[in-house]
Scaffold this active site. Structure first.
Site, PDB file in Angstrom:
ATOM      1  N   CYS A 378       8.270 -25.885  -8.071  1.00 60.47           N
ATOM      2  CA  CYS A 378       9.212 -26.452  -9.002  1.00 60.47           C
ATOM      3  C   CYS A 378       9.962 -27.646  -8.306  1.00 60.47           C
ATOM      4  O   CYS A 378       9.320 -28.649  -7.591  1.00 60.47           O
ATOM      5  CB  CYS A 378      10.118 -25.659  -9.723  1.00 60.47           C
ATOM      6  SG  CYS A 378      10.491 -26.486 -11.481  1.00 60.47           S
ATOM      7  N   HIS A 512       6.424 -22.071 -12.240  1.00 63.01           N
ATOM      8  CA  HIS A 512       7.030 -20.880 -11.607  1.00 63.01           C
ATOM      9  C   HIS A 512       5.506 -19.898 -11.723  1.00 63.01           C
ATOM     10  O   HIS A 512       5.925 -18.958 -12.575  1.00 63.01           O
ATOM     11  CB  HIS A 512       8.047 -20.449 -12.171  1.00 63.01           C
ATOM     12  CG  HIS A 512       9.381 -21.265 -11.977  1.00 63.01           C
ATOM     13  ND1 HIS A 512      10.101 -21.261 -10.712  1.00 63.01           N
ATOM     14  CD2 HIS A 512       9.947 -22.281 -12.756  1.00 63.01           C
ATOM     15  CE1 HIS A 512      10.876 -22.235 -11.020  1.00 63.01           C
ATOM     16  NE2 HIS A 512      10.861 -22.953 -11.940  1.00 63.01           N
ATOM     17  N   GLU A 514       5.491 -17.414 -10.061  1.00 64.92           N
ATOM     18  CA  GLU A 514       5.837 -15.963  -9.521  1.00 64.92           C
ATOM     19  C   GLU A 514       6.286 -15.207 -10.687  1.00 64.92           C
ATOM     20  O   GLU A 514       6.384 -13.805 -10.621  1.00 64.92           O
ATOM     21  CB  GLU A 514       7.278 -16.275  -8.692  1.00 64.92           C
ATOM     22  CG  GLU A 514       8.404 -16.659  -9.229  1.00 64.92           C
ATOM     23  CD  GLU A 514       8.612 -18.155  -9.312  1.00 64.92           C
ATOM     24  OE1 GLU A 514       7.775 -18.803  -9.308  1.00 64.92           O
ATOM     25  OE2 GLU A 514       9.651 -18.794  -9.271  1.00 64.92           O
TER      26      GLU A 514
END
Ligand code: GLN
Length: 540
Positions: A378, A512, A514
């Site tokens: 990001c 994102h 993650e």
């Protein structure tokens, strides 16, 4: 026949209640049950989207675009069940809904009160949007005794009456160890249970967090004073890795007691998945050091999903990932080489605002020049694009309009380009100008790119949380300089992924990844990045 387990916390905050709930969810799943986890947060913010990561830790984003509490990340990582907007509620949202209804006249002139109107709204939420789950685990944020949580406790007390045998109360407490006396103390637990009793809730099971083994005599004492069967006083000792919690809780009898409470006769859990994960985390073969250059490194909860995803990348490669947290601002005063020399990978995570931006650009520059694996997420991608534009494409004044007016806005707002006619007005899932692009979006990957090899799929779906985008006006000149935009939105307008083919591993993603990584299903980008860091570690 959905059953509800209400989980409260006592004595102190940060007990790991969320992890405990997630681990119980995982064990029940391993016994063949379908579970869903929910979090009720007593603060007055409507959601944590506007809260500082320093106060509240990371904001966990769901597929359906909700900005939620980080505990939902634990739930998803332990159970694999995708969290939804309807799994997290706050006092703020409950009140704003009730007040909106009142303004509409829905209450037909009644006086609106905490009981029954607020408590009814809470109960409605707990029971809403459900399918064929066997268990709903409902965690109440905060600590018993807080003024804020009273309406939530009252609501779950009422639900206990209404659901009868389909409800269970678990209270998570702490047994502090007093060094001078060499003893674990049970009194705070007794007081906390008394506090719960004063609002009409008798816990059915106590999960006792402790640093040391709890002697049998102390367990009996807790049972006696707290009016709980001794078998239902479950020790929850610290574990080497959080992923050992399902195994440890099972050994202590947690799930057996839950099944017994509901009168369920179910086969034991298959925890082999968790044993394998614990094995890999505790017996790694080698390791790599990854520097994380961010803005909130003082509070690691601000990067919870990120650090877990790195652990998962380690699990996939059977190595240990040493994380070196670096405050980006430091590079405004000190040389990058003093902090980054010798690391095997550099990750710049997401973030907002100008503070630390220069340092992030410097970190990307260091990684590019020294051929060290670089992973930008990001804002970390945006800063990498700025760096590459300046150094490879010769756009000296490249910058982001997030930090003010800028001559060469390689990063900017979609609305700015629409106004300038750079991109046509387009239908989006919301106004991309003032609001965030939130939740799951599809991206299409370029053939023969590194990213395609990593995902092994031409289309992917990942979660977003940002306002700014790479400015399409610069794509041609950046591509000519060897900067590849190897992932685009399906309409070909928004660059989602940047990579540098001339570098061993240099990837930036606008989303994102993650948030979707799990210990039993590590995200391919983290697996690949950690793998590249291991290769780098072998080189140096
Ligand atoms: N601040 C940037 C934006 O709004 C990046 C956001 C992020 O990193 N989550 O686009």
């Amino acid at each position: 026949m959905t059953r509800f387990i209400f989980i409260t916390g006592g004595v102190v905050s940060s007990l790991g209640k969320g992890l405990a709930a997630a681990a119980l969810g995982a064990i029940l799943q391993a016994r063949g049950f379908k579970v869903r986890l929910r979090k009720l947060d007593p603060y007055i913010n409507v959601d944590p989207g506007t809260m500082s990561p320093y106060q509240h830790g990371e904001v966990y984003v769901t597929d359906d675009g909700a900005e939620t509490d980080l505990d939902l990340g634990h739930y998803e990582r332990f159970t694999g069940v995708a969290a939804r907007q309807s799994d997290n509620i706050t006092t703020g949202r409950i009140y704003s809904d009730v007040i909106a209804r009142e303004r509409r006249g829905d209450y037909l002139g009644a006086t609106i009160q905490v009981i029954p109107h607020i408590t009814d709204a809470i109960k409605e939420f707990i029971l809403s949007d459900l399918g064929d789950e066997d268990f709903i685990l409902c965690e109440i944020g905060g600590t018993v005794g807080d003024i804020e949580s009273l309406p939530f406790l009252e609501a779950i007390r009422q639900l206990g009456n209404e659901l009868g045998e389909r409800a269970m109360y678990i209270h998570v407490t702490l047994l502090p160890f007093i060094q001078a006396a060499g003893e674990l103390k049970t009194k705070p637990t007794q007081h906390s249970v008394k506090e719960l009793l004063s609002v009409g809730i008798q816990p059915d099971l106590l999960l006792c967090r402790a640093e040391h083994k709890i002697p049998q005599g102390e367990l009996r004492k807790i049972a006696l004073f707290c009016n709980v069967r001794v078998e239902a006083v479950i020790p929850a000792l610290d574990v080497d890795t959080i992923y050992a919690a399902p195994i440890s809780y099972h050994v202590e009898g947690l799930d057996d007691q839950v099944c017994r409470h509901f009168g369920i006769d179910a086969p034991g859990p298959d925890l082999s998945r968790w044993r394998d994960i614990v094995d890999r985390v505790t017996k790694p073969e080698g390791g790599a050091t990854i520097a994380i250059v961010g803005k909130y490194t003082g509070l690691l909860d601000a990067y919870k999903s990120l650090s877990e995803a790195l652990v998962h990348g380690g699990i996939a490669n059977n190595v240990r990932v040493n994380m070196k947290w670096i405050e980006a601002e430091i590079f405004e005063r000190e040389d990058t080489v003093d902090h980054l020399d010798g690391v095997h990978g550099i990750l710049v995570p997401g973030g907002f605002g100008e503070r630390g931006a220069k340092g992030k650009i410097a970190a990307a520059c260091f990684a590019r020049e020294r051929a060290i694996p670089y992973f930008g997420i990001c804002l970390g991608m945006q800063m990498a694009v700025v760096e590459l534009a300046r150094s490879l494409a010769g756009i000296k004044d490249a910058g982001s309009t997030e930090f003010g007016v800028c001559k060469e806005p390689v990063i900017g707002l979609m609305t700015e380009w629409m106004r300038e006619g750079i991109v046509e007005k387009r239908q989006t899932n919301g106004d991309l100008g003032g609001t965030m692009r939130l939740g799951a979006y599809e991206a299409c990957l370029r053939r023969k790119s590194r990213i395609l090899a990593i995902y092994d799929s031409e289309t992917i779906v990942e979660r977003h949380r940002h306002r700014y985008e790479v400015n399409t006006r610069y794509l041609d000149v950046l591509e000519k300089a060897g900067i590849h935009f190897s992932g685009m939105s399906p309409d070909g307008v928004l660059p989602e992924i940047v990579e540098l083919p001339s570098h061993p591993w240099f990837i930036g993603v606008q989303f994102h990844p993650e948030l979707k990584s799990k210990p039993f299903d590590p995200h391919p980008l983290f697996t690949s990045f950690v793998g590249a860091a291991i290769d780098q570690a072998r080189l140096v």
